[in-house]
Design a protein around this motif. Structure first.
Motif, mmCIF file in Angstrom:
data_model
loop_
_atom_site.group_PDB
_atom_site.id
_atom_site.type_symbol
_atom_site.label_atom_id
_atom_site.label_comp_id
_atom_site.label_asym_id
_atom_site.label_seq_id
_atom_site.Cartn_x
_atom_site.Cartn_y
_atom_site.Cartn_z
ATOM 1 N N THR A 94 52.080 24.743 38.043
ATOM 2 C CA THR A 94 51.347 25.988 37.765
ATOM 3 C C THR A 94 49.904 25.416 37.218
ATOM 4 N N ALA A 95 48.879 25.929 37.931
ATOM 5 C CA ALA A 95 47.414 25.395 37.792
ATOM 6 C C ALA A 95 46.244 26.356 37.536
ATOM 7 N N LEU A 96 45.225 25.885 37.367
ATOM 8 C CA LEU A 96 44.125 26.503 37.324
ATOM 9 C C LEU A 96 43.268 26.837 38.403
ATOM 10 N N ALA A 97 42.630 27.965 38.514
ATOM 11 C CA ALA A 97 41.787 28.002 39.681
ATOM 12 C C ALA A 97 40.533 28.682 39.463
ATOM 13 N N VAL A 98 39.460 28.304 40.209
ATOM 14 C CA VAL A 98 37.962 28.820 40.142
ATOM 15 C C VAL A 98 37.457 29.244 41.372
ATOM 16 N N ARG A 99 36.498 29.963 41.307
ATOM 17 C CA ARG A 99 35.840 30.272 42.831
ATOM 18 C C ARG A 99 35.185 29.073 43.347
ATOM 19 N N GLU A 100 35.084 29.025 44.670
ATOM 20 C CA GLU A 100 34.457 27.985 45.352
ATOM 21 C C GLU A 100 33.127 27.842 44.775
ATOM 22 N N SER A 101 32.309 28.814 44.293
ATOM 23 C CA SER A 101 30.870 28.680 44.079
ATOM 24 C C SER A 101 30.826 28.347 42.435
ATOM 25 N N ASP A 102 32.075 28.139 41.721
ATOM 26 C CA ASP A 102 32.029 27.862 40.421
ATOM 27 C C ASP A 102 32.238 26.523 40.065
ATOM 28 N N PRO A 103 31.846 26.004 38.896
ATOM 29 C CA PRO A 103 32.341 24.668 38.451
ATOM 30 C C PRO A 103 33.804 24.588 38.038
ATOM 31 N N LEU A 104 34.199 23.338 38.255
ATOM 32 C CA LEU A 104 35.732 23.367 38.084
ATOM 33 C C LEU A 104 35.660 23.357 36.307
ATOM 34 N N LYS A 149 41.412 31.587 50.396
ATOM 35 C CA LYS A 149 40.054 31.278 50.980
ATOM 36 C C LYS A 149 39.104 31.567 49.866
ATOM 37 N N GLY A 150 38.114 30.886 49.396
ATOM 38 C CA GLY A 150 37.160 31.256 48.402
ATOM 39 C C GLY A 150 37.763 30.923 47.226
ATOM 40 N N ILE A 151 38.666 30.183 47.023
ATOM 41 C CA ILE A 151 39.335 29.675 45.700
ATOM 42 C C ILE A 151 39.606 28.242 45.770
ATOM 43 N N ARG A 152 39.222 27.515 44.734
ATOM 44 C CA ARG A 152 39.842 26.008 44.739
ATOM 45 C C ARG A 152 40.487 25.640 43.535
#
Length: 233
Positions: free
Chosen positions: A83-93, A177-180
């Motif tokens: 289980t992990a954290l996700a951010v949008r590709e355009s946002d900082p980690l 797509k769009g999430i990292r």
């Protein structure tokens, strides 16, 4: 055309999709898969949904085998999923090396995208972690809860929130797509879930189900599992 019917946790959707063409080449069948919260998938099987194969948590597979709904002999572990954290590709980690940092990440978010907090593996764990961090009530209005992690991540990718964060299984984050992927939850808050594939007791296509299980767990598919977010056992 006939298809192999599976009920699976959302964690395995990306991996199954990556093997669909190879499976069809071997069997002539498509994969008619439903992917979602593992508890909901188990309940669908119990309700009589025609199903050839399951990919659920190892605990649920063992339970369903005891109930006579899954073939325990056919069960094979696919791998572990964090289980992990996700951010949008355009946002900082989002950095969360410890519980205190994770608390700050959640408090700073104006929208927290999570799967079902009562039926999904990751969602249940997120609810537990928020309570553990002492912020469940404080962030309740920011929770965006969806039936499964894949749906939560798709909505997060499209949100107009200024500082969103997601928390679900790594496989669902990687497949969107769009999430990292922004890293696993820190020690003390972590969860790694083992997923297992098994043929159902009333499978219409048991031979083909076994072929898919063999593909999912084959040594030469280790790279595909890793890319999809599955860790070795």
């Amino acid at each position: 055309m006939s298809s192999l019917s599976i009920l699976s946790g959302g964690a395995a959707q990306g991996l199954v999709g990556s093997l669909a063409a190879r499976f069809k080449e071997k069997t002539g069948l498509d994969i008619g898969g439903d992917f979602g919260a593992v508890g909901a998938m188990a309940d669908r099987l119990r309700a009589g949904t025609p199903t050839d194969m399951l990919i659920l948590t190892s605990v649920l597979i063992a339970t369903l085998a005891k109930e006579g709904l899954a073939d325990g002999v056919s069960a094979k572990n696919v791998g572990r999923v964090e289980t992990a954290l996700a951010v949008r590709e355009s946002d900082p980690l989002a950095s969360a090396p410890d519980a205190a940092s994770l608390r700050k990440v959640f408090l700073a978010a104006d929208a927290i995208f999570v799967p079902d907090t009562k039926a999904s593996t990751a969602g249940i764990h997120v609810a537990k972690v928020l309570a553990q961090l002492g912020i469940a009530d404080e962030v309740a209005s920011h929770l965006k809860i969806y039936p499964n992690g894949a749906t939560a991540m798709r909505h997060m990718a499209e949100t107009d929130a200024k500082h969103p964060v997601g928390c679900t299984q790594a496989t669902e984050i990687i497949a969107t797509k769009g999430i990292r992927l922004s890293g696993a939850l820190p020690k003390g808050c972590e969860l790694a879930t083992t997923y297992t594939a098994a043929i159902t007791a009333k499978a219409k296509h048991p031979r083909e189900a076994q072929i898919l299980i063999d593909l999912l767990t084959a040594a030469d598919q280790a790279g595909a599992r890793e890319r999809a977010g599955f860790l070795s056992l």
